[in-house]
Scaffold this motif. Structure first.
Motif, PDB file in Angstrom:
ATOM      1  N   LEU A 110       0.823  -1.216  -0.003  1.00  0.00           N
ATOM      2  CA  LEU A 110       0.000  -0.113  -0.017  1.00  0.00           C
ATOM      3  C   LEU A 110       0.748   1.363   0.010  1.00  0.00           C
ATOM      4  CD1 LEU A 110      -2.898   1.499   0.188  1.00  0.00           C
ATOM      5  CD2 LEU A 110      -2.773   0.965   2.668  1.00  0.00           C
ATOM      6  N   ASN A 111       1.900   1.368   0.914  1.00  0.00           N
ATOM      7  CA  ASN A 111       2.690   2.486   0.949  1.00  0.00           C
ATOM      8  C   ASN A 111       3.240   2.901  -0.341  1.00  0.00           C
ATOM      9  OD1 ASN A 111       4.405   0.383   1.765  1.00  0.00           O
ATOM     10  ND2 ASN A 111       6.100   1.692   2.020  1.00  0.00           N
ATOM     11  N   GLN A 112       3.771   1.819  -1.063  1.00  0.00           N
ATOM     12  CA  GLN A 112       4.480   1.774  -2.364  1.00  0.00           C
ATOM     13  C   GLN A 112       3.247   2.213  -3.610  1.00  0.00           C
ATOM     14  OE1 GLN A 112       7.832   1.710  -3.190  1.00  0.00           O
ATOM     15  NE2 GLN A 112       8.015   1.669  -0.950  1.00  0.00           N
ATOM     16  N   LEU A 113       2.201   1.861  -3.403  1.00  0.00           N
ATOM     17  CA  LEU A 113       1.317   2.421  -4.298  1.00  0.00           C
ATOM     18  C   LEU A 113       1.135   3.603  -4.509  1.00  0.00           C
ATOM     19  CD1 LEU A 113      -1.211   1.782  -6.607  1.00  0.00           C
ATOM     20  CD2 LEU A 113      -2.482   1.144  -4.303  1.00  0.00           C
ATOM     21  N   LEU A 114       1.054   4.214  -3.137  1.00  0.00           N
ATOM     22  CA  LEU A 114       0.885   5.807  -3.051  1.00  0.00           C
ATOM     23  C   LEU A 114       1.956   6.255  -3.510  1.00  0.00           C
ATOM     24  CD1 LEU A 114      -0.455   5.931   0.659  1.00  0.00           C
ATOM     25  CD2 LEU A 114      -1.882   5.916  -1.314  1.00  0.00           C
ATOM     26  N   LYS A 115       3.357   5.751  -3.356  1.00  0.00           N
ATOM     27  CA  LYS A 115       4.411   6.561  -4.168  1.00  0.00           C
ATOM     28  C   LYS A 115       4.374   6.449  -5.686  1.00  0.00           C
ATOM     29  CE  LYS A 115       8.787   5.055  -4.498  1.00  0.00           C
ATOM     30  NZ  LYS A 115       9.953   4.408  -4.342  1.00  0.00           N
ATOM     31  N   GLY A 174       8.336   5.967  -0.159  1.00  0.00           N
ATOM     32  CA  GLY A 174       7.481   5.036   0.752  1.00  0.00           C
ATOM     33  C   GLY A 174       7.559   5.121   2.046  1.00  0.00           C
ATOM     34  N   GLY A 175       8.407   6.108   2.719  1.00  0.00           N
ATOM     35  CA  GLY A 175       8.214   6.528   4.183  1.00  0.00           C
ATOM     36  C   GLY A 175       7.140   7.530   4.251  1.00  0.00           C
ATOM     37  N   MET A 176       6.988   8.241   3.313  1.00  0.00           N
ATOM     38  CA  MET A 176       5.835   9.363   3.516  1.00  0.00           C
ATOM     39  C   MET A 176       4.487   8.634   3.251  1.00  0.00           C
ATOM     40  SD  MET A 176       5.434  12.873   1.326  1.00  0.00           S
ATOM     41  CE  MET A 176       6.723  13.460   1.693  1.00  0.00           C
ATOM     42  N   GLY A 177       4.506   7.625   2.189  1.00  0.00           N
ATOM     43  CA  GLY A 177       3.324   6.667   2.047  1.00  0.00           C
ATOM     44  C   GLY A 177       3.061   5.871   3.467  1.00  0.00           C
ATOM     45  N   LYS A 178       3.970   5.416   4.092  1.00  0.00           N
ATOM     46  CA  LYS A 178       3.527   4.713   5.427  1.00  0.00           C
ATOM     47  C   LYS A 178       2.923   5.761   6.279  1.00  0.00           C
ATOM     48  CE  LYS A 178       7.153   1.343   5.305  1.00  0.00           C
ATOM     49  NZ  LYS A 178       8.548   0.746   6.024  1.00  0.00           N
ATOM     50  N   ALA A 179       3.519   7.012   6.522  1.00  0.00           N
ATOM     51  CA  ALA A 179       3.055   8.110   7.375  1.00  0.00           C
ATOM     52  C   ALA A 179       1.515   8.395   6.967  1.00  0.00           C
ATOM     53  CB  ALA A 179       3.764   9.444   7.230  1.00  0.00           C
ATOM     54  N   ILE A 180       1.132   8.393   5.878  1.00  0.00           N
ATOM     55  CA  ILE A 180      -0.218   8.658   5.049  1.00  0.00           C
ATOM     56  C   ILE A 180      -1.017   7.578   5.747  1.00  0.00           C
ATOM     57  CG2 ILE A 180      -1.590   9.040   3.255  1.00  0.00           C
ATOM     58  CD1 ILE A 180       0.627  10.336   2.066  1.00  0.00           C
ATOM     59  N   VAL A 181      -0.801   6.355   5.378  1.00  0.00           N
ATOM     60  CA  VAL A 181      -1.554   5.205   5.813  1.00  0.00           C
ATOM     61  C   VAL A 181      -1.619   5.347   7.315  1.00  0.00           C
ATOM     62  CG1 VAL A 181      -1.663   2.715   5.900  1.00  0.00           C
ATOM     63  CG2 VAL A 181      -0.737   3.795   3.930  1.00  0.00           C
ATOM     64  N   ALA A 182      -0.685   5.319   8.020  1.00  0.00           N
ATOM     65  CA  ALA A 182      -0.730   5.584   9.557  1.00  0.00           C
ATOM     66  C   ALA A 182      -1.540   6.503  10.224  1.00  0.00           C
ATOM     67  CB  ALA A 182       0.698   5.463  10.255  1.00  0.00           C
ATOM     68  N   SER A 183      -1.817   7.292   9.424  1.00  0.00           N
ATOM     69  CA  SER A 183      -2.981   8.560   9.852  1.00  0.00           C
ATOM     70  C   SER A 183      -4.275   8.288   9.785  1.00  0.00           C
ATOM     71  CB  SER A 183      -2.569  10.005   8.907  1.00  0.00           C
ATOM     72  OG  SER A 183      -2.980   9.729   7.530  1.00  0.00           O
ATOM     73  N   GLU A 237     -12.966   0.453   3.279  1.00  0.00           N
ATOM     74  CA  GLU A 237     -12.433   0.187   4.876  1.00  0.00           C
ATOM     75  C   GLU A 237     -11.338   0.826   5.043  1.00  0.00           C
ATOM     76  OE1 GLU A 237     -14.580  -1.350   7.127  1.00  0.00           O
ATOM     77  OE2 GLU A 237     -16.115  -1.769   5.595  1.00  0.00           O
ATOM     78  N   VAL A 238     -11.116   1.605   6.282  1.00  0.00           N
ATOM     79  CA  VAL A 238      -9.793   2.137   6.615  1.00  0.00           C
ATOM     80  C   VAL A 238      -8.834   1.127   6.826  1.00  0.00           C
ATOM     81  CG1 VAL A 238      -8.710   3.844   8.180  1.00  0.00           C
ATOM     82  CG2 VAL A 238     -11.115   4.195   7.748  1.00  0.00           C
ATOM     83  N   GLU A 239      -7.684   1.460   6.101  1.00  0.00           N
ATOM     84  CA  GLU A 239      -6.629   0.576   6.185  1.00  0.00           C
ATOM     85  C   GLU A 239      -5.298   1.132   6.865  1.00  0.00           C
ATOM     86  OE1 GLU A 239      -4.843  -2.342   6.736  1.00  0.00           O
ATOM     87  OE2 GLU A 239      -6.265  -3.025   4.998  1.00  0.00           O
ATOM     88  N   LEU A 240      -4.818   0.672   8.053  1.00  0.00           N
ATOM     89  CA  LEU A 240      -3.825   1.054   8.890  1.00  0.00           C
ATOM     90  C   LEU A 240      -2.516   0.245   8.728  1.00  0.00           C
ATOM     91  CD1 LEU A 240      -5.766   1.903  11.983  1.00  0.00           C
ATOM     92  CD2 LEU A 240      -4.941   3.313  10.358  1.00  0.00           C
ATOM     93  N   ARG A 241      -2.528  -0.906   8.009  1.00  0.00           N
ATOM     94  CA  ARG A 241      -1.384  -1.815   7.663  1.00  0.00           C
ATOM     95  C   ARG A 241      -0.482  -1.132   6.538  1.00  0.00           C
ATOM     96  NH1 ARG A 241      -3.726  -7.204   6.248  1.00  0.00           N
ATOM     97  NH2 ARG A 241      -5.256  -5.884   5.330  1.00  0.00           N
ATOM     98  N   LYS A 242       0.466  -0.619   6.918  1.00  0.00           N
ATOM     99  CA  LYS A 242       1.343   0.331   5.885  1.00  0.00           C
ATOM    100  C   LYS A 242       1.635  -0.586   4.571  1.00  0.00           C
ATOM    101  CE  LYS A 242       2.863   2.645   9.852  1.00  0.00           C
ATOM    102  NZ  LYS A 242       2.410   1.698  10.944  1.00  0.00           N
ATOM    103  N   THR A 243       2.207  -2.063   4.796  1.00  0.00           N
ATOM    104  CA  THR A 243       2.533  -2.554   3.786  1.00  0.00           C
ATOM    105  C   THR A 243       1.524  -3.766   3.348  1.00  0.00           C
ATOM    106  OG1 THR A 243       3.473  -4.278   5.338  1.00  0.00           O
ATOM    107  CG2 THR A 243       5.098  -2.497   4.429  1.00  0.00           C
ATOM    108  N   ARG A 263      -8.838   4.652  -1.751  1.00  0.00           N
ATOM    109  CA  ARG A 263      -9.047   5.956  -1.672  1.00  0.00           C
ATOM    110  C   ARG A 263      -8.245   6.723  -0.607  1.00  0.00           C
ATOM    111  NH1 ARG A 263     -15.321   8.211  -0.581  1.00  0.00           N
ATOM    112  NH2 ARG A 263     -14.595  10.073  -1.075  1.00  0.00           N
ATOM    113  N   LEU A 264      -7.790   8.209  -1.090  1.00  0.00           N
ATOM    114  CA  LEU A 264      -7.172   8.908  -0.403  1.00  0.00           C
ATOM    115  C   LEU A 264      -7.664  10.520  -0.573  1.00  0.00           C
ATOM    116  CD1 LEU A 264      -4.928  10.004   1.660  1.00  0.00           C
ATOM    117  CD2 LEU A 264      -3.440  10.110  -0.336  1.00  0.00           C
ATOM    118  N   ASP A 265      -8.373  10.685   0.568  1.00  0.00           N
ATOM    119  CA  ASP A 265      -9.203  11.966   0.343  1.00  0.00           C
ATOM    120  C   ASP A 265     -10.246  12.104  -0.894  1.00  0.00           C
ATOM    121  OD1 ASP A 265      -7.903  13.137   2.343  1.00  0.00           O
ATOM    122  OD2 ASP A 265      -6.173  13.883   1.144  1.00  0.00           O
ATOM    123  N   ASP A 266     -10.204  13.032  -1.895  1.00  0.00           N
ATOM    124  CA  ASP A 266     -10.968  12.818  -3.076  1.00  0.00           C
ATOM    125  C   ASP A 266     -10.451  11.805  -4.221  1.00  0.00           C
ATOM    126  OD1 ASP A 266      -9.427  14.632  -3.596  1.00  0.00           O
ATOM    127  OD2 ASP A 266     -10.843  16.242  -4.491  1.00  0.00           O
TER     128      ASP A 266
END
Length: 73
Positions: free
Chosen positions: A15-20, A28-37, A45-51, A61-64
């Protein structure tokens, strides 16, 4: 809502790599922070598992912004 179609050329992507890879963050680190938020939903469904493994057929989905993950080819 803005939509992105992401072609997956392998079995899954974390997931974090997909955002990147989709251009939503610079690393990927920034992606992890976004997921953790708690800002990212996978298939509604809200997903909190970064990987978390994202596969073709899933929607992220992220925001709009919505990312439709499809198999390449």
């Amino acid at each position: 809502m803005q939509r992105i179609r992401f072609e997956l050329d392998r079995d899954h992507v974390e997931l974090n790599q997909l955002l990147k890879l989709a251009g939503l963050c610079d690393s990927g680190g920034m992606g992890k922070a976004i997921v953790a938020s708690g800002a990212v939903c996978v298939d509604g469904e809200v997903e909190l598992r970064k990987t978390c493994k994202i596969r073709a057929g899933q929607t992220v989905r992220l925001d709009d912004l919505e990312i439709e993950v499809v198999a390449a080819g």
